[in-house]
Motif scaffolding. Structure first.
Motif, PDB file in Angstrom:
ATOM      1  N   ALA A 109     -20.892  -5.733  -0.866  1.00  0.00           N
ATOM      2  CA  ALA A 109     -21.292  -5.424   0.510  1.00  0.00           C
ATOM      3  C   ALA A 109     -22.216  -4.205   0.557  1.00  0.00           C
ATOM      4  CB  ALA A 109     -20.054  -5.186   1.370  1.00  0.00           C
ATOM      5  N   LEU A 110     -21.977  -3.231  -0.319  1.00  0.00           N
ATOM      6  CA  LEU A 110     -22.850  -2.063  -0.394  1.00  0.00           C
ATOM      7  C   LEU A 110     -24.245  -2.470  -0.857  1.00  0.00           C
ATOM      8  CD1 LEU A 110     -20.289   0.456  -1.934  1.00  0.00           C
ATOM      9  CD2 LEU A 110     -21.388   0.685   0.314  1.00  0.00           C
ATOM     10  N   HIS A 111     -24.316  -3.384  -1.816  1.00  0.00           N
ATOM     11  CA  HIS A 111     -25.609  -3.922  -2.241  1.00  0.00           C
ATOM     12  C   HIS A 111     -26.302  -4.630  -1.089  1.00  0.00           C
ATOM     13  CE1 HIS A 111     -25.954  -4.240  -6.925  1.00  0.00           C
ATOM     14  NE2 HIS A 111     -25.935  -3.002  -6.491  1.00  0.00           N
ATOM     15  N   GLU A 112     -25.538  -5.439  -0.381  1.00  0.00           N
ATOM     16  CA  GLU A 112     -26.100  -6.226   0.726  1.00  0.00           C
ATOM     17  C   GLU A 112     -26.656  -5.313   1.820  1.00  0.00           C
ATOM     18  OE1 GLU A 112     -27.268  -9.825   1.081  1.00  0.00           O
ATOM     19  OE2 GLU A 112     -25.495  -9.598  -0.165  1.00  0.00           O
ATOM     20  N   LYS A 113     -25.925  -4.253   2.097  1.00  0.00           N
ATOM     21  CA  LYS A 113     -26.359  -3.305   3.125  1.00  0.00           C
ATOM     22  C   LYS A 113     -27.656  -2.620   2.730  1.00  0.00           C
ATOM     23  CE  LYS A 113     -24.600   0.618   5.825  1.00  0.00           C
ATOM     24  NZ  LYS A 113     -23.443   1.542   6.033  1.00  0.00           N
ATOM     25  N   LYS A 114     -27.764  -2.240   1.471  1.00  0.00           N
ATOM     26  CA  LYS A 114     -28.988  -1.587   0.985  1.00  0.00           C
ATOM     27  C   LYS A 114     -30.163  -2.562   1.007  1.00  0.00           C
ATOM     28  CE  LYS A 114     -31.302   1.769  -1.034  1.00  0.00           C
ATOM     29  NZ  LYS A 114     -31.574   3.065  -0.394  1.00  0.00           N
ATOM     30  N   LEU A 115     -29.936  -3.800   0.601  1.00  0.00           N
ATOM     31  CA  LEU A 115     -30.999  -4.811   0.636  1.00  0.00           C
ATOM     32  C   LEU A 115     -31.509  -5.026   2.057  1.00  0.00           C
ATOM     33  CD1 LEU A 115     -29.625  -7.365  -1.950  1.00  0.00           C
ATOM     34  CD2 LEU A 115     -32.020  -6.674  -1.846  1.00  0.00           C
ATOM     35  N   ALA A 116     -30.588  -5.062   3.004  1.00  0.00           N
ATOM     36  CA  ALA A 116     -30.979  -5.249   4.406  1.00  0.00           C
ATOM     37  C   ALA A 116     -31.837  -4.081   4.888  1.00  0.00           C
ATOM     38  CB  ALA A 116     -29.739  -5.388   5.285  1.00  0.00           C
ATOM     39  N   SER A 117     -31.497  -2.870   4.458  1.00  0.00           N
ATOM     40  CA  SER A 117     -32.268  -1.699   4.896  1.00  0.00           C
ATOM     41  C   SER A 117     -33.674  -1.730   4.290  1.00  0.00           C
ATOM     42  CB  SER A 117     -31.543  -0.407   4.510  1.00  0.00           C
ATOM     43  OG  SER A 117     -31.579  -0.183   3.113  1.00  0.00           O
ATOM     44  N   ILE A 118     -33.813  -2.207   3.046  1.00  0.00           N
ATOM     45  CA  ILE A 118     -35.139  -2.321   2.425  1.00  0.00           C
ATOM     46  C   ILE A 118     -35.971  -3.370   3.166  1.00  0.00           C
ATOM     47  CG2 ILE A 118     -36.385  -2.995   0.336  1.00  0.00           C
ATOM     48  CD1 ILE A 118     -34.056  -1.835  -1.283  1.00  0.00           C
ATOM     49  N   ALA A 119     -35.345  -4.485   3.516  1.00  0.00           N
ATOM     50  CA  ALA A 119     -36.045  -5.528   4.277  1.00  0.00           C
ATOM     51  C   ALA A 119     -36.507  -4.985   5.626  1.00  0.00           C
ATOM     52  CB  ALA A 119     -35.132  -6.741   4.464  1.00  0.00           C
ATOM     53  N   ASP A 120     -35.686  -4.150   6.254  1.00  0.00           N
ATOM     54  CA  ASP A 120     -36.070  -3.545   7.533  1.00  0.00           C
ATOM     55  C   ASP A 120     -37.262  -2.606   7.365  1.00  0.00           C
ATOM     56  OD1 ASP A 120     -34.032  -4.902   8.805  1.00  0.00           O
ATOM     57  OD2 ASP A 120     -32.642  -3.202   8.819  1.00  0.00           O
ATOM     58  N   MET A 121     -37.293  -1.857   6.263  1.00  0.00           N
ATOM     59  CA  MET A 121     -38.421  -0.957   5.987  1.00  0.00           C
ATOM     60  C   MET A 121     -39.709  -1.749   5.833  1.00  0.00           C
ATOM     61  SD  MET A 121     -36.587   1.620   3.248  1.00  0.00           S
ATOM     62  CE  MET A 121     -38.108   2.496   2.848  1.00  0.00           C
ATOM     63  N   ILE A 122     -39.627  -2.874   5.127  1.00  0.00           N
ATOM     64  CA  ILE A 122     -40.808  -3.720   4.935  1.00  0.00           C
ATOM     65  C   ILE A 122     -41.262  -4.301   6.262  1.00  0.00           C
ATOM     66  CG2 ILE A 122     -41.635  -5.855   3.859  1.00  0.00           C
ATOM     67  CD1 ILE A 122     -39.730  -5.230   1.510  1.00  0.00           C
ATOM     68  N   THR A 123     -40.300  -4.724   7.063  1.00  0.00           N
ATOM     69  CA  THR A 123     -40.610  -5.314   8.361  1.00  0.00           C
ATOM     70  C   THR A 123     -41.339  -4.318   9.260  1.00  0.00           C
ATOM     71  OG1 THR A 123     -38.641  -6.712   8.195  1.00  0.00           O
ATOM     72  CG2 THR A 123     -39.625  -6.469  10.378  1.00  0.00           C
ATOM     73  N   GLU A 124     -40.900  -3.073   9.226  1.00  0.00           N
ATOM     74  CA  GLU A 124     -41.538  -2.043  10.047  1.00  0.00           C
ATOM     75  C   GLU A 124     -42.977  -1.779   9.626  1.00  0.00           C
ATOM     76  OE1 GLU A 124     -39.028   1.343   9.696  1.00  0.00           O
ATOM     77  OE2 GLU A 124     -37.356   0.463  10.835  1.00  0.00           O
ATOM     78  N   ARG A 125     -43.297  -2.067   8.361  1.00  0.00           N
ATOM     79  CA  ARG A 125     -44.634  -1.762   7.843  1.00  0.00           C
ATOM     80  C   ARG A 125     -45.482  -3.007   7.618  1.00  0.00           C
ATOM     81  NH1 ARG A 125     -43.559   2.521   2.987  1.00  0.00           N
ATOM     82  NH2 ARG A 125     -45.696   1.854   2.515  1.00  0.00           N
ATOM     83  N   ILE A 126     -45.048  -4.143   8.162  1.00  0.00           N
ATOM     84  CA  ILE A 126     -45.699  -5.405   7.816  1.00  0.00           C
ATOM     85  C   ILE A 126     -47.153  -5.472   8.263  1.00  0.00           C
ATOM     86  CG2 ILE A 126     -44.985  -6.633   9.912  1.00  0.00           C
ATOM     87  CD1 ILE A 126     -44.645  -9.129   8.080  1.00  0.00           C
ATOM     88  N   ASP A 127     -47.535  -4.718   9.285  1.00  0.00           N
ATOM     89  CA  ASP A 127     -48.929  -4.748   9.730  1.00  0.00           C
ATOM     90  C   ASP A 127     -49.879  -4.209   8.663  1.00  0.00           C
ATOM     91  OD1 ASP A 127     -48.200  -5.826  12.130  1.00  0.00           O
ATOM     92  OD2 ASP A 127     -48.116  -3.903  13.194  1.00  0.00           O
ATOM     93  N   LYS A 128     -49.369  -3.346   7.780  1.00  0.00           N
ATOM     94  CA  LYS A 128     -50.221  -2.757   6.751  1.00  0.00           C
ATOM     95  C   LYS A 128     -49.759  -3.119   5.333  1.00  0.00           C
ATOM     96  CE  LYS A 128     -51.636   1.232   9.541  1.00  0.00           C
ATOM     97  NZ  LYS A 128     -51.631   2.721   9.650  1.00  0.00           N
ATOM     98  N   SER A 129     -48.471  -2.931   5.065  1.00  0.00           N
ATOM     99  CA  SER A 129     -47.953  -3.108   3.698  1.00  0.00           C
ATOM    100  C   SER A 129     -47.461  -4.533   3.487  1.00  0.00           C
ATOM    101  CB  SER A 129     -46.828  -2.109   3.423  1.00  0.00           C
ATOM    102  OG  SER A 129     -47.258  -0.793   3.658  1.00  0.00           O
ATOM    103  N   ARG A 130     -48.384  -5.411   3.122  1.00  0.00           N
ATOM    104  CA  ARG A 130     -48.040  -6.827   2.980  1.00  0.00           C
ATOM    105  C   ARG A 130     -47.913  -7.256   1.520  1.00  0.00           C
ATOM    106  NH1 ARG A 130     -51.561 -10.502   6.713  1.00  0.00           N
ATOM    107  NH2 ARG A 130     -49.717 -11.832   6.414  1.00  0.00           N
ATOM    108  N   LEU A 131     -48.124  -6.325   0.617  1.00  0.00           N
ATOM    109  CA  LEU A 131     -47.994  -6.618  -0.807  1.00  0.00           C
ATOM    110  C   LEU A 131     -46.777  -5.879  -1.345  1.00  0.00           C
ATOM    111  CD1 LEU A 131     -51.742  -6.176  -1.843  1.00  0.00           C
ATOM    112  CD2 LEU A 131     -50.588  -8.272  -1.094  1.00  0.00           C
TER     113      LEU A 131
END
Length: 545
Positions: A260-282
């Motif tokens: 669950a700790l792994h899952e929580k961290k993965l979700a937070s990384i996905a959220d970071m990518i989502t917030e930057r999707i307009d620029k950081s697409r790679l």
């Protein structure tokens, strides 16, 4: 009389039962020896003729003896300098080992000076480091009297034979491997503050007279700190704690919380990518061997889809140059891990086209022919899509010199083991990754443990050159280590390691790892969920590879 053959071809004779040190003690640089592929201390008694290789600091095994001995001396000194406090060894950092004095104690320069002074007193006294043997019961009583609970938990669960330990200045411990013959042979070291703890730094591996410059590892240290919080949540800091959890039938719950700790961290990384999707697409994912990069990428893809983003992936292998253009290493072998083995310019052109919304045709590399073809899949980045690129060069700026930094999101992953054997003995991150690889190679790739161990030094060499120098470049670091995993890996790894023949050079390393795995109570693999990164190595994953 028995005969001892040395690497230079010379032979010496000795009485059966003679300590090895009687033959090698005249050389003050010798720290131990390899006797017929078995690493031993100079107190080892010869009972038959053997091939003997003296071990010095420049040798891998000699380097390990040096570090182990200094760690032992530090623990003995700390008992006097910090009476009643727990001084706990941690992860590797800045070419050394990180330590903390309990959780409430912040090290000052005055504290560190006192500790170094006591260590140098012990070293200058040239104290012989002798091994003693006692029964398990006596060892448990001695450690219990000293308040060493973590040692007691370790001994009471998994030992059936007599215990060997070392003693110095009233301090006793069970180092997991031989020590140098005396304290005076490990005089070069450095102590530096690294709040809230400190680092015991070691000399350069190639030149014992020189202390290497410490590299900045701020982000890596932050991940270790995060992992320490995870271990506190689980109540597992060392092998004894884990064994207690398994013995008390709490293993399944432990696995669930760790995952669950792994899952929580993965979700937070996905959220970071989502917030930057307009620029950081790679999205670039890099990490050393057996970090679990493939499963991480697949799990990250699931979390991105939850956020409404559809990831697409490409493999760096299809950008290999033709075989006849592949660079070679200093031994004349093809160096497929070199950045020059890739079509960097074509790769950059494709990335720029994708960022511009254009369609590109990905190349296809034929490994049998050693030739690349421009007839691969056609891909295009839509508005709600990101491109995931997994490869060892992902964090190297020279891979993508034409791509603006704002367009890249870089992820470094590795199995950064937070678990320790006990307060004085650490578990190297490389050991966890090597055990993962031995299990996977043995079960799914048709390689014996001996073959994996033989290749491992080349793997490490490539990682030091192509991966580790760039880990601090990452936007985020993900620790794929699971506190429970070695208990699950143990049975598969043990079967593979027991097959290593005693006449092979890798036998010594296999025996070291078998002794290490013996410390663990086996954990039930059925408790591991099918999406776990660990499933990439033991099988049973719900992902396709």
């Amino acid at each position: 009389m028995i005969k001892v053959k040395l690497p230079d071809g010379s032979e010496k004779t000795a009485l059966s039962g003679s300590p090895l040190g009687d033959l090698l003690s005249s050389d003050p640089e010798v720290l131990g020896a390899m006797v017929d592929h078995l690493v031993v201390g100079l107190d080892y008694r010869l009972v038959r003729s053997a091939n003997v290789i003296p071990l010095r600091y420049a040798d891998k095994e000699g380097n390990e003896i040096y570090r182990r001995t200094l760690s032992f001396i530090l623990a003995a000194a700390a008992m006097k300098v910090f009476p009643g406090e727990r001084v706990v060894i941690g992860h590797s950092l800045a070419n050394g080992y990180y330590y903390e004095v309990d959780d409430r104690y912040t090290i000052s320069d005055v504290d560190l000076n006192r500790l170094e002074l006591r260590m140098r007193e012990l070293i200058n006294a040239d104290i012989k480091l002798n091994k003693y043997f006692v029964s398990v019961e006596d060892a448990i009583k001695r450690f219990s009297d000293l308040g060493r609970k973590e040692k007691v938990n370790l001994l009471k669960r998994n030992y059936e034979h007599d215990i060997s330990f070392y003693e110095i200045d009233g301090f006793i411990d069970i180092p997991f491997g031989p020590l140098a013959p005396s304290t005076s042979r490990v005089g070069k070291f450095e102590l530096v503050t690294y709040q809230p703890g400190f680092v015991l730094r070691f000399p350069d591996k190639r030149d014992i007279t020189r202390m290497p410059i410490a590299s900045d590892q701020t982000r890596l240290f932050a991940v270790y700190h995060e992992s320490k919080k995870w271990s506190q949540i689980l109540g597992i800091q060392n092998v004894g704690d884990l064994n207690e959890v398994i013995a008390k039938k709490q293993f399944r719950e432990c696995v669930q919380v760790a995952e669950a700790l792994h899952e929580k961290k993965l979700a937070s990384i996905a959220d970071m990518i989502t917030e930057r999707i307009d620029k950081s697409r790679l999205i670039f994912i890099a990490g050393p061997s057996s970090s679990g990069k493939t499963t991480f990428a697949k799990r990250l893809g699931v979390h991105l889809r939850v956020n409404g983003i559809r990831p697409i992936s490409i493999g760096m292998d299809d950008y290999f140059v033709n075989r006849d253009e592949t660079p070679k290493d200093d031994k004349g072998e093809f160096d497929f891990e070199s950045l020059k083995a890739l079509k960097v310019e074509l790769f950059n052109e494709h990335l720029l086209c994708l960022l511009a919304g254009e369609e590109v045709t990905i190349p296809r590399f034929d490994f049998k022919l050693g030739i690349g073809f421009l007839d691969g899949a056609k891909i295009k980045l839509e508005k709600n899509q990101v491109l995931i690129v997994e490869g060892i060069h992902g964090l190297n700026p020279s891979l993508t010199p034409r791509i603006p930094l704002k367009n890249k999101f870089r992820i470094y992953i590795s199995a950064l083991t937070q678990l320790t054997i006990d307060d004085c003995n650490r578990i190297p991150t490389t050991d966890t990754r090597l055990i993962r690889r031995i299990v996977r190679d043995h079960q799914f790739r048709g390689y014996s443990a001996c073959e994996t161990l033989k290749r491992w030094p080349l793997v490490i060499r490539g990682e030091k050159r192509n991966i580790f120098p760039y880990q601090e470049e990452a936007d985020v670091i993900f620790n794929t280590a699971l506190l429970y995993e070695l208990a699950v890996l143990k049975p598969c790894a043990r079967r593979a390691l027991e097959e290593v023949p005693p006449d092979q050079f890798q036998f010594s390393e296999a025996q070291r790892m078998l002794d290490f795995l013996h410390l663990f109570i086996e954990g039930d693999s059925r408790a591991v969920p099918p999406t776990s990164i660990l499933r990439e190595f033991i099988g049973g994953s719900s992902f396709s590879y």
